[in-house]
Design an enzyme around this catalytic site. Structure first.
Site, PDB file in Angstrom:
ATOM      1  N   GLU A 127       0.732  -1.374   0.060  1.00  0.00           N
ATOM      2  CA  GLU A 127      -0.263   0.025   0.032  1.00  0.00           C
ATOM      3  C   GLU A 127       0.712   1.249   0.037  1.00  0.00           C
ATOM      4  O   GLU A 127       0.466   2.129   0.780  1.00  0.00           O
ATOM      5  CB  GLU A 127      -0.808   0.043   1.253  1.00  0.00           C
ATOM      6  N   ASN A 169       2.195  -5.450  -3.113  1.00  0.00           N
ATOM      7  CA  ASN A 169       0.805  -5.417  -2.891  1.00  0.00           C
ATOM      8  C   ASN A 169      -0.039  -4.164  -2.646  1.00  0.00           C
ATOM      9  O   ASN A 169       0.506  -3.401  -1.957  1.00  0.00           O
ATOM     10  CB  ASN A 169       0.656  -6.414  -1.505  1.00  0.00           C
ATOM     11  N   HIS A 206     -10.370  -5.805  -2.779  1.00  0.00           N
ATOM     12  CA  HIS A 206     -11.341  -5.522  -1.803  1.00  0.00           C
ATOM     13  C   HIS A 206     -12.448  -4.764  -2.437  1.00  0.00           C
ATOM     14  O   HIS A 206     -12.384  -3.605  -2.336  1.00  0.00           O
ATOM     15  CB  HIS A 206     -10.977  -4.702  -0.403  1.00  0.00           C
ATOM     16  N   GLU A 235      -6.382 -10.610  -1.267  1.00  0.00           N
ATOM     17  CA  GLU A 235      -7.208 -10.315  -0.396  1.00  0.00           C
ATOM     18  C   GLU A 235      -8.695 -10.086  -0.792  1.00  0.00           C
ATOM     19  O   GLU A 235      -9.370  -9.339  -0.170  1.00  0.00           O
ATOM     20  CB  GLU A 235      -6.975  -8.890   0.311  1.00  0.00           C
ATOM     21  N   ASP A 237     -12.267 -10.243  -1.224  1.00  0.00           N
ATOM     22  CA  ASP A 237     -13.569  -9.853  -0.634  1.00  0.00           C
ATOM     23  C   ASP A 237     -14.760  -8.905  -1.545  1.00  0.00           C
ATOM     24  O   ASP A 237     -14.134  -8.061  -2.029  1.00  0.00           O
ATOM     25  CB  ASP A 237     -13.762  -9.583   0.901  1.00  0.00           C
TER      26      ASP A 237
HETATM   27  C1  XIL Z   1      -6.786  -5.946   8.107  1.00  0.00           C
HETATM   28  C2  XIL Z   1      -7.262  -7.304   8.762  1.00  0.00           C
HETATM   29  O1  XIL Z   1      -8.353  -8.000   8.255  1.00  0.00           O
HETATM   30  C3  XIL Z   1      -7.743  -6.593  10.184  1.00  0.00           C
HETATM   31  O2  XIL Z   1      -7.973  -7.829  10.966  1.00  0.00           O
HETATM   32  C4  XIL Z   1      -6.916  -5.642  10.592  1.00  0.00           C
HETATM   33  O3  XIL Z   1      -7.463  -5.035  11.759  1.00  0.00           O
HETATM   34  C5  XIL Z   1      -6.743  -4.609   9.641  1.00  0.00           C
HETATM   35  O4  XIL Z   1      -5.897  -5.051   8.665  1.00  0.00           O
HETATM   36  N1  XIL Z   1      -5.257  -4.711   3.380  1.00  0.00           N
HETATM   37  C6  XIL Z   1      -4.120  -5.338   3.828  1.00  0.00           C
HETATM   38  C7  XIL Z   1      -4.388  -6.253   5.101  1.00  0.00           C
HETATM   39  O5  XIL Z   1      -3.140  -5.549   3.328  1.00  0.00           O
HETATM   40  O6  XIL Z   1      -3.487  -6.559   5.806  1.00  0.00           O
HETATM   41  C8  XIL Z   1      -5.695  -5.714   5.870  1.00  0.00           C
HETATM   42  O7  XIL Z   1      -5.818  -6.526   6.700  1.00  0.00           O
HETATM   43  C9  XIL Z   1      -6.894  -5.551   5.052  1.00  0.00           C
HETATM   44  C10 XIL Z   1      -6.322  -4.325   4.016  1.00  0.00           C
END
Ligand code: XIL
Length: 299
Positions: A127, A169, A206, A235, A237
């Site tokens: 990020e 990432n 996401h 990741e 969802d």
């Molecule tokens: C999130 C986790 O799912 C949570 O449990 C935590 O509180 C915050 O982080 N991007 C990422 C992940 O790279 O590490 C994040 O995970 C979600 C967004």
């Protein structure tokens, strides 16, 4: 095939899941995770605050709980994540300049040494780009150590564990038309041209109403792969868990030979960091949602 992991393996890919160490004692959770997935990412346990809570004092208790569970259950592991502006321990948040730069390098060396030869892919940097139309780097303490912090992290990572694929990432980089996507593309192209060691790009994916899935995701994956890196959905969802959108994402990965696999960010909706969005493949009682079947059929 009857599980997501086995179905993905038919094309040489994986289907992974984010695992939280403190949920592994929940038998419904562990049963589903053990059965369905063949790759694991620690949801929080390999992050900087968890692995180096005090400077120079590494703690792999929770990380190893996830890692050992994964290996004992025959799964590969994605390492997440080594250099990030978020979830930094207090001591790191208060550093700047050359001291922070050195702490970042020391952290990469410490964590990667512990897992040397054991991690399929590491998210070396997470990020680093700003949201919106600027195409700029995100302002952070790491960015303020100098624009070269990302390549320094990748060079340190390559030296620390030459066997791991090294990934950049990020999120909101799935839509090809977004400025953030273009900025990330230009960085990866530059790294490849100059020989900075980068092997893969992770697209967090996401998806929600503010940053929805777009069918040009496949173009994005193809364009990055054409630079000479592997790509992965890291990741996933999807707010509301549309079966069509889940199937589209899987089909986009399958359409790109350098797409390594797909990871969903949790098991059941109740395990999600965005549980109110009901974004995952399993209901709270462990039953399969329609999106599960859509994904299985697409693989
Ligand atoms: C999130 C986790 O799912 C949570 O449990 C935590 O509180 C915050 O982080 N991007 C990422 C992940 O790279 O590490 C994040 O995970 C979600 C967004």
């Amino acid at each position: 095939e009857s599980t997501l992991g086995a179905a993905a393996a038919q094309s040489g890919r994986y289907f992974g899941v984010a695992i939280a160490a403190n949920r592994l004692s929940d038998s419904t959770y562990a049963t589903i995770a053990g059965r369905e997935f063949n790759s694991v990412t620690a949801e929080n346990e390999m992050k900087i605050d968890a692995t180096e809570p005090q400077r120079g004092q590494f703690n792999f208790t929770a990380a190893d709980r996830v890692y050992n569970w994964a290996v004992q259950n025959g799964k590969q592991v994605r390492g997440h994540t080594l250099a990030w502006h978020s979830q930094q321990p207090g001591w790191m948040q208060s550093l700047s300049g050359s001291a922070l730069r050195q702490a970042m390098i020391d952290h990469i060396n410490g964590v990667m040494a512990h897992y040397k030869g054991k991690i399929a892919q590491w998210d070396v940097v997470n990020e680093a780009f700003a949201d919106g139309s600027s195409g700029a780097r995100r302002d952070s303490n790491l960015q303020r150590t100098g624009n070269d912090w990302i390549e320094v992290a990748f060079r340190a990572a390559r030296a620390a564990d030459p066997s791991a694929k090294l990934c950049y990432n990020d999120y909101n980089v799935e839509n090809w038309t977004w400025a953030k996507t273009q900025a990330m593309y230009n960085m990866v192209r530059d790294f490849k041209q100059r020989g900075v060691p980068i092997d893969c790009v992770g697209f967090q994916s996401h998806f929600n109403s503010g940053s929805p899935y777009n069918s040009n995701f496949r173009t994005t994956l193809q364009n990055f792969a054409a630079l000479g890196v592997d790509v992965a959905v890291t990741e996933l969802d999807i707010q509301g868990a549309s079966s069509t959108t889940y199937a589209n994402v899987v089909n986009d990965c399958l359409a790109v030979s350098r797409c390594l696999g797909v990871t969903v960010w949790g098991v059941r909706d109740s395990d999600s960091w965005r549980s109110g969005d009901t974004p995952l493949l399993f209901n709270n009682d462990g039953s399969k949602k329609p999106a599960y079947t859509a994904v299985l059929n697409a693989l």
